[in-house]
Design a protein around this motif. Sequence first.
Motif, mmCIF file in Angstrom:
data_model
loop_
_atom_site.group_PDB
_atom_site.id
_atom_site.type_symbol
_atom_site.label_atom_id
_atom_site.label_comp_id
_atom_site.label_asym_id
_atom_site.label_seq_id
_atom_site.Cartn_x
_atom_site.Cartn_y
_atom_site.Cartn_z
ATOM 1 N N SER A 34 2.776 -35.830 11.535
ATOM 2 C CA SER A 34 2.355 -35.277 10.237
ATOM 3 C C SER A 34 1.316 -34.520 10.617
ATOM 4 O O SER A 34 1.042 -33.407 10.065
ATOM 5 C CB SER A 34 1.528 -36.611 9.546
ATOM 6 O OG SER A 34 2.688 -37.507 9.301
ATOM 7 N N GLU A 37 3.179 -31.115 11.683
ATOM 8 C CA GLU A 37 3.618 -30.493 10.513
ATOM 9 C C GLU A 37 2.349 -29.806 9.649
ATOM 10 O O GLU A 37 2.349 -28.660 9.313
ATOM 11 C CB GLU A 37 4.205 -31.271 9.559
ATOM 12 C CG GLU A 37 4.565 -30.696 8.237
ATOM 13 C CD GLU A 37 5.422 -31.639 7.218
ATOM 14 O OE1 GLU A 37 5.371 -31.359 6.029
ATOM 15 O OE2 GLU A 37 5.713 -32.611 7.687
ATOM 16 N N ALA A 38 1.127 -30.585 9.570
ATOM 17 C CA ALA A 38 -0.008 -30.243 8.953
ATOM 18 C C ALA A 38 -0.747 -28.872 9.632
ATOM 19 O O ALA A 38 -0.965 -27.904 8.968
ATOM 20 C CB ALA A 38 -0.932 -31.120 8.898
ATOM 21 N N ASN A 41 1.548 -25.932 9.011
ATOM 22 C CA ASN A 41 1.649 -25.371 7.794
ATOM 23 C C ASN A 41 0.204 -24.708 7.426
ATOM 24 O O ASN A 41 0.230 -23.462 6.777
ATOM 25 C CB ASN A 41 1.724 -26.602 6.936
ATOM 26 C CG ASN A 41 1.748 -26.111 5.221
ATOM 27 O OD1 ASN A 41 1.951 -25.214 4.831
ATOM 28 N ND2 ASN A 41 1.139 -26.924 4.663
ATOM 29 N N THR A 42 -0.922 -25.265 8.084
ATOM 30 C CA THR A 42 -2.027 -24.556 7.964
ATOM 31 C C THR A 42 -2.093 -23.257 8.615
ATOM 32 O O THR A 42 -2.971 -22.214 8.211
ATOM 33 C CB THR A 42 -3.297 -25.451 8.331
ATOM 34 O OG1 THR A 42 -3.113 -26.803 7.739
ATOM 35 C CG2 THR A 42 -4.564 -25.289 8.044
ATOM 36 N N LEU A 81 -6.360 -28.163 6.122
ATOM 37 C CA LEU A 81 -5.597 -28.970 7.362
ATOM 38 C C LEU A 81 -6.055 -30.569 7.035
ATOM 39 O O LEU A 81 -5.099 -31.148 7.079
ATOM 40 C CB LEU A 81 -6.419 -28.553 8.610
ATOM 41 C CG LEU A 81 -5.763 -29.446 9.900
ATOM 42 C CD1 LEU A 81 -4.268 -29.612 10.167
ATOM 43 C CD2 LEU A 81 -6.322 -28.865 11.226
ATOM 44 N N GLY A 84 -4.319 -31.635 4.139
ATOM 45 C CA GLY A 84 -3.046 -31.940 3.961
ATOM 46 C C GLY A 84 -2.406 -33.163 4.820
ATOM 47 O O GLY A 84 -1.498 -33.857 4.533
ATOM 48 N N TYR A 85 -3.271 -33.480 6.113
ATOM 49 C CA TYR A 85 -3.148 -34.453 6.870
ATOM 50 C C TYR A 85 -3.277 -35.850 5.994
ATOM 51 O O TYR A 85 -2.520 -36.596 6.166
ATOM 52 C CB TYR A 85 -3.907 -34.357 8.088
ATOM 53 C CG TYR A 85 -3.763 -35.711 8.983
ATOM 54 C CD1 TYR A 85 -2.435 -35.714 9.732
ATOM 55 C CD2 TYR A 85 -4.556 -36.554 9.214
ATOM 56 C CE1 TYR A 85 -2.580 -36.764 10.689
ATOM 57 C CE2 TYR A 85 -4.499 -37.738 9.775
ATOM 58 C CZ TYR A 85 -3.265 -37.801 10.661
ATOM 59 O OH TYR A 85 -3.227 -39.023 11.360
ATOM 60 N N ARG A 88 -0.546 -36.374 3.565
ATOM 61 C CA ARG A 88 0.523 -36.886 4.029
ATOM 62 C C ARG A 88 0.616 -38.407 4.467
ATOM 63 O O ARG A 88 1.401 -38.921 4.397
ATOM 64 C CB ARG A 88 0.941 -35.955 5.173
ATOM 65 C CG ARG A 88 2.038 -36.506 6.132
ATOM 66 C CD ARG A 88 3.383 -36.183 5.378
ATOM 67 N NE ARG A 88 3.270 -34.612 5.246
ATOM 68 C CZ ARG A 88 4.557 -34.012 4.713
ATOM 69 N NH1 ARG A 88 5.619 -34.785 4.449
ATOM 70 N NH2 ARG A 88 4.691 -32.887 4.156
#
Length: 96
Positions: A34, A37-38, A41-42, A81, A84-85, A88
């Motif tokens: 996770s 990915e975060a 993505n960030t 960030l 998103g984390y 998730r």
Amino acid sequence: MRQGIFALKAEYIHYNRSNYMALEGRMAQSKRGSLIEAVTNTVVGYALAVATQFAVFPAFGLRVGVVENLGLGLIFTAVSLARGYVLRRLFNRWRL
């Protein structure tokens, strides 16, 4: 006769839940996954945000230097960030 039908339904539901839960277990993302990915993505979001700021700010009459623009991007990136984390992990806990 009704007990037989209900027993069959209960066994079927239990079987499907067990399979579903086993499938979820394999598909659940680890905390490390996770985070990776975060972060990815960030980082991509940061690059797009800074490029967008350079293009859009002048159109609105905002005069911001390069260092300030990058700093603003970093602030919003840190917030993104964390958001998103946390989201998730919540969705992973709720299994949505």
